[in-house]
Write a protein that holds these residues in place. Structure first.
Motif, mmCIF file in Angstrom:
data_model
loop_
_atom_site.group_PDB
_atom_site.id
_atom_site.type_symbol
_atom_site.label_atom_id
_atom_site.label_comp_id
_atom_site.label_asym_id
_atom_site.label_seq_id
_atom_site.Cartn_x
_atom_site.Cartn_y
_atom_site.Cartn_z
ATOM 1 N N LYS A 2 68.783 150.076 67.118
ATOM 2 C CA LYS A 2 70.278 149.548 66.913
ATOM 3 C C LYS A 2 70.566 149.628 65.406
ATOM 4 C CE LYS A 2 73.258 145.910 68.474
ATOM 5 N NZ LYS A 2 73.647 144.975 69.257
ATOM 6 N N LEU A 3 71.736 150.426 65.024
ATOM 7 C CA LEU A 3 71.910 150.536 63.547
ATOM 8 C C LEU A 3 73.386 150.166 63.336
ATOM 9 C CD1 LEU A 3 71.470 152.022 60.936
ATOM 10 C CD2 LEU A 3 72.618 154.169 61.802
ATOM 11 N N MET A 4 73.364 148.896 62.431
ATOM 12 C CA MET A 4 74.378 148.289 62.106
ATOM 13 C C MET A 4 75.303 148.966 60.973
ATOM 14 S SD MET A 4 75.201 144.036 61.348
ATOM 15 C CE MET A 4 75.113 143.855 63.160
ATOM 16 N N PRO A 29 73.673 158.745 70.108
ATOM 17 C CA PRO A 29 73.236 158.708 71.386
ATOM 18 C C PRO A 29 72.097 159.906 71.545
ATOM 19 C CG PRO A 29 75.349 158.693 71.953
ATOM 20 C CD PRO A 29 75.411 159.156 70.435
ATOM 21 N N GLU A 30 72.212 160.870 70.974
ATOM 22 C CA GLU A 30 71.441 162.143 71.187
ATOM 23 C C GLU A 30 69.969 161.797 70.290
ATOM 24 O OE1 GLU A 30 72.741 165.801 70.062
ATOM 25 O OE2 GLU A 30 74.436 165.690 71.129
ATOM 26 N N TYR A 31 69.927 160.816 69.406
ATOM 27 C CA TYR A 31 68.836 160.441 68.876
ATOM 28 C C TYR A 31 68.375 158.956 69.166
ATOM 29 C CZ TYR A 31 70.020 164.362 65.745
ATOM 30 O OH TYR A 31 70.169 165.674 65.227
ATOM 31 N N GLY A 32 68.957 158.407 70.141
ATOM 32 C CA GLY A 32 68.495 157.184 70.698
ATOM 33 C C GLY A 32 69.045 155.921 69.762
ATOM 34 N N VAL A 33 70.004 156.255 69.221
ATOM 35 C CA VAL A 33 70.729 155.247 67.926
ATOM 36 C C VAL A 33 71.779 154.636 68.909
ATOM 37 C CG1 VAL A 33 72.078 154.789 66.084
ATOM 38 C CG2 VAL A 33 70.079 156.466 66.090
ATOM 39 N N GLU A 34 71.800 153.189 68.882
ATOM 40 C CA GLU A 34 73.029 152.480 69.224
ATOM 41 C C GLU A 34 73.746 152.014 68.061
ATOM 42 O OE1 GLU A 34 73.753 147.904 71.501
ATOM 43 O OE2 GLU A 34 71.810 148.978 71.577
ATOM 44 N N PRO A 35 74.959 152.347 67.781
ATOM 45 C CA PRO A 35 75.806 152.152 66.515
ATOM 46 C C PRO A 35 76.516 150.678 66.803
ATOM 47 C CG PRO A 35 76.726 153.998 67.445
ATOM 48 C CD PRO A 35 75.630 153.566 68.410
ATOM 49 N N PHE A 36 76.502 150.143 65.911
ATOM 50 C CA PHE A 36 77.547 148.662 66.084
ATOM 51 C C PHE A 36 78.008 148.647 64.580
ATOM 52 C CE2 PHE A 36 78.657 144.347 65.715
ATOM 53 C CZ PHE A 36 79.164 144.061 67.189
ATOM 54 N N TYR A 37 79.468 148.424 64.567
ATOM 55 C CA TYR A 37 80.207 148.654 63.515
ATOM 56 C C TYR A 37 80.972 147.129 63.074
ATOM 57 C CZ TYR A 37 80.096 153.333 64.528
ATOM 58 O OH TYR A 37 79.586 154.561 64.819
ATOM 59 N N ASP A 81 82.075 134.119 48.050
ATOM 60 C CA ASP A 81 82.910 133.925 49.207
ATOM 61 C C ASP A 81 81.921 133.513 50.421
ATOM 62 O OD1 ASP A 81 84.554 133.924 51.539
ATOM 63 O OD2 ASP A 81 85.540 135.836 50.679
ATOM 64 N N SER A 82 81.626 132.152 50.175
ATOM 65 C CA SER A 82 80.620 131.648 51.114
ATOM 66 C C SER A 82 81.215 131.673 52.637
ATOM 67 C CB SER A 82 80.472 130.186 50.861
ATOM 68 O OG SER A 82 81.572 129.285 51.026
ATOM 69 N N GLY A 83 82.283 131.835 52.911
ATOM 70 C CA GLY A 83 82.859 131.832 54.276
ATOM 71 C C GLY A 83 82.512 133.163 54.762
ATOM 72 N N ALA A 84 82.643 134.353 54.134
ATOM 73 C CA ALA A 84 82.579 135.748 54.664
ATOM 74 C C ALA A 84 80.861 135.792 54.795
ATOM 75 C CB ALA A 84 83.031 136.824 53.704
ATOM 76 N N ARG A 85 80.178 135.240 53.809
ATOM 77 C CA ARG A 85 78.781 135.517 53.773
ATOM 78 C C ARG A 85 78.216 134.943 55.017
ATOM 79 N NH1 ARG A 85 77.627 133.680 49.332
ATOM 80 N NH2 ARG A 85 77.089 131.484 49.691
ATOM 81 N N LYS A 86 78.677 133.697 55.459
ATOM 82 C CA LYS A 86 78.269 132.998 56.654
ATOM 83 C C LYS A 86 78.652 133.630 57.858
ATOM 84 C CE LYS A 86 78.230 128.365 54.620
ATOM 85 N NZ LYS A 86 78.748 126.909 54.503
ATOM 86 N N GLN A 87 79.937 134.339 57.917
ATOM 87 C CA GLN A 87 80.217 135.081 59.019
ATOM 88 C C GLN A 87 79.247 136.320 59.210
ATOM 89 O OE1 GLN A 87 84.676 136.135 59.367
ATOM 90 N NE2 GLN A 87 84.830 134.694 57.386
ATOM 91 N N LEU A 88 78.992 136.943 58.140
ATOM 92 C CA LEU A 88 77.998 137.879 58.308
ATOM 93 C C LEU A 88 76.679 137.601 58.662
ATOM 94 C CD1 LEU A 88 79.026 140.154 54.997
ATOM 95 C CD2 LEU A 88 79.250 141.036 57.341
ATOM 96 N N GLN A 89 76.046 136.621 58.218
ATOM 97 C CA GLN A 89 74.944 136.174 58.561
ATOM 98 C C GLN A 89 74.840 135.792 60.017
ATOM 99 O OE1 GLN A 89 74.465 133.157 55.922
ATOM 100 N NE2 GLN A 89 73.399 133.979 54.183
ATOM 101 N N ASP A 94 73.234 137.222 65.696
ATOM 102 C CA ASP A 94 73.547 137.640 67.030
ATOM 103 C C ASP A 94 73.441 139.048 67.622
ATOM 104 O OD1 ASP A 94 74.846 135.047 67.115
ATOM 105 O OD2 ASP A 94 76.930 135.926 66.871
ATOM 106 N N GLU A 95 73.504 139.913 66.628
ATOM 107 C CA GLU A 95 73.297 141.518 66.975
ATOM 108 C C GLU A 95 71.992 141.930 66.810
ATOM 109 O OE1 GLU A 95 75.399 143.112 68.611
ATOM 110 O OE2 GLU A 95 76.948 141.670 68.690
#
Length: 407
Positions: A2-4, A29-37, A81-89, A94-95
Motif C-alpha cells: 500500500k503506497l500512500m 496494479p501490475e506491480y502489486g501496488v495499492e495506491p491511496f491519495y 498547523d497542529s490541526g492539519a498535522r493531527k488530521q494527517l496522523q 487508519d490507512e
C-alpha cells in the motif's frame, strides 16, 4: 504494497504533476501496488471523482483574508498547523500504508513530509518543479531552500522530471543520485503526412498558458502577420483564453477551453504543428532549464510535429532537438521568428514524415510509459508479478552526476 501518495493537489487537477501520477496509477496494479491519495483541500472542500481512492485534510489557508492567508501558509510550511498535522496522523493510522510518495509542491509539502518520516517507513520524493518558487508568497527563499534540502536528503529515492533538475538538486542540496520520471506515452496515433503546407495553417497549443510564455506568444502572433498570403488559425486548449497584443488580419485565435481526450486528439489531427513557446527572459532561466513540458508527450502521442521557440539551455529545447520531434529555434528577434515561420511553411513531405517517424521512436524509448513506470516502481523493489502479486527485483540504478555528464 500500500503506497500512500501525499500531495497538495487532487488527482483530477489540471497540471503536469497530475498527468505523471495518473500514468503511474494506471500501472500500479501490475506491480502489486495499492495506491491511496491524500491531498490538501486548501479549505475548498473534498473533491472526489471516484476514480482514485483518496481522502483529504485541510489547512484552510484560503479561508483567510486581508493577508492572513499568507500568515496561515507560513504557519503550515513551518509546521505550526497542529490541526492539519493531527488530521494527517489520523489518516495514516487508519490507512496503514507500507510506504509514502511525496510530491514537492505547495505549502502542505513540509507537514506531509514530517508526518511520513515520523512513521519510519520508506519515503519517496518526486520533484516536478521548483518548490521554493511555488511557496514564494508565503516564505523567504532562504528558509524554503533549507526546508526542502532537509526533506530531500532523507528521502529513500528521488524522482525528477529531467536530468537538468537532478543536476540542480545536486548543486544546491548535495543530492547524489536520482531517477527521471516524467509523463509518458501509452499509445501513438497515426497521422497523415502533410504534402505541403496549405493556405490555412492550423497551429495547436495544449495546456496551461503561463505568464512567462506570453511574450513569446505575442511575438509569434505578430510575426505571423507578415505572411499575408497565408491564413493562420491558432487553437488554444487551455483554461484561460489567450488575447494577443496585436491580432493581424490573417491570424485567427480560437479558444476551446479544456477538451476531452477524444476531442483533443481529433483537433490535433486537423492541426499542422504543435506550439511550444518558452521564455527567453533571464528570470525564467532556472524554471525552463529544469522543468519538463508535458506538451511534448501529448504532441508525440498524436504525432504532431512541434514548433519550439526556446533558449539553448532549456530542457524542452534539448529534448525536441535531440529526438528530432520538430523545428527548434533558439533566437527570438523578430527577424529570427519570421525566418522560423518561413522554414515551417517550406517543410517538405519528407521533412514532415521524418518528424512523425522520430516521434514514434521517442514514444517507444524516452517517453514509453511502461518503461517510466518500471523505473518508478522498481525503485521500491517491485516488478511486474504473477496474478497481481509483485515480486522483489533489483532496481534500475539511479543516475549520478557523472552519468549525466557522460550522456
Amino acid at each position: 504494497m500500500k503506497l500512500m501518495f501525499l500531495q497538495d493537489f487532487h488527482m483530477d487537477a489540471k497540471g503536469g504533476g497530475t498527468y505523471i501520477l495518473r500514468r503511474l496509477h494506471k500501472y500500479a496494479p501490475e506491480y502489486g501496488v495499492e495506491p491511496f491519495y491524500v491531498y490538501d483541500t486548501n479549505g475548498e472542500g473534498l473533491y472526489e471523482s471516484g476514480e482514485y481512492p483518496s481522502t483529504a485534510f485541510s489547512t484552510r489557508r484560503r479561508q483567510y483574508r486581508f493577508g492572513l492567508g499568507r500568515l496561515a501558509g507560513f504557519a503550515t510550511i513551518a509546521g505550526f498547523d497542529s490541526g492539519a498535522r493531527k488530521q494527517l496522523q489520523q489518516i495514516i493510522a487508519d490507512e496503514q500504508p507500507d510506504a509514502f510518495h511525496l510530491t514537492a509542491h505547495g505549502v502542505s509539502f513540509p507537514i506531509m513530509a514530517k508526518a511520513a518520516f515520523e512513521t519510519g517507513r520508506p519515503v519517496y520524493l518526486s520533484v516536478h518543479d521548483l518548490w521554493h518558487q511555488t511557496v514564494r508568497p508565503y516564505i523567504p527563499e532562504s528558509l524554503s531552500h533549507g526546508i526542502f534540502g532537509r526533506i530531500a536528503r532523507r528521502a529513500k529515492e528521488i524522482f525528477v522530471v529531467s536530468d537538468e533538475m537532478g543536476e540542480y538538486l545536486r548543486q544546491l542540496y548535495g543530492i547524489q543520485s536520482w531517477k527521471v520520471v516524467h509523463d509518458g506515452v501509452t499509445n501513438i496515433h497515426e497521422r497523415r503526412v502533410v504534402e505541403q503546407m496549405p493556405e490555412t495553417i492550423r497551429l495547436l497549443y495544449v495546456g496551461m498558458v503561463h505568464s512567462r510564455q506570453m511574450k513569446m506568444l505575442h511575438q509569434l502572433v505578430r510575426c505571423l502577420g507578415a505572411f499575408t498570403d497565408r491564413k493562420f488559425e491558432v487553437h488554444f486548449c487551455t483554461r484561460t483564453p489567450y488575447t494577443p497584443e496585436v491580432n493581424p488580419d490573417n491570424v485567427e485565435i480560437i479558444f476551446h477551453g479544456w477538451l476531452s481526450e477524444e476531442e483533443l486528439v481529433a483537433l490535433s489531427h486537423n492541426s499542422h504543428m504543435g506550439l511550444l513557446p518558452l521564455s527567453f527572459e533571464p528570470e525564467d532561466a532556472l524554471f525552463y532549464r529544469t522543468s519538463f513540458m508535458t506538451k511534448i508527450t501529448f504532441y508525440t502521442s498524436v504525432s504532431l510535429p512541434i514548433l519550439c521557440f526556446g533558449p539553448e539551455w532549456a530542457s524542452a529545447t534539448r529534448i525536441v532537438r535531440e529526438d528530432g520531434l520538430g523545428l527548434t529555434f533558439t533566437e527570438h528577434s523578430d527577424e529570427a521568428v519570421t525566418e522560423s515561420i518561413r522554414q515551417m511553411l517550406n517543410l517538405t513531405p519528407s521533412d514532415y514524415q521524418r518528424f512523425i517517424e522520430n516521434m514514434k521512436s521517442a514514444a517507444a524509448s524516452r517517453f514509453d510509459a511502461a518503461t517510466i513506470a518500471h523505473r518508478f516502481f522498481s525503485s521500491m523493489g517491485l516488478t511486474k508479478g504473477i496474478n497481481g502479486h509483485a515480486v522483489p527485483e533489483q532496481a534500475e540504478p539511479s543516475k549520478t552526476p557523472k552519468q549525466v555528464h557522460e550522456q
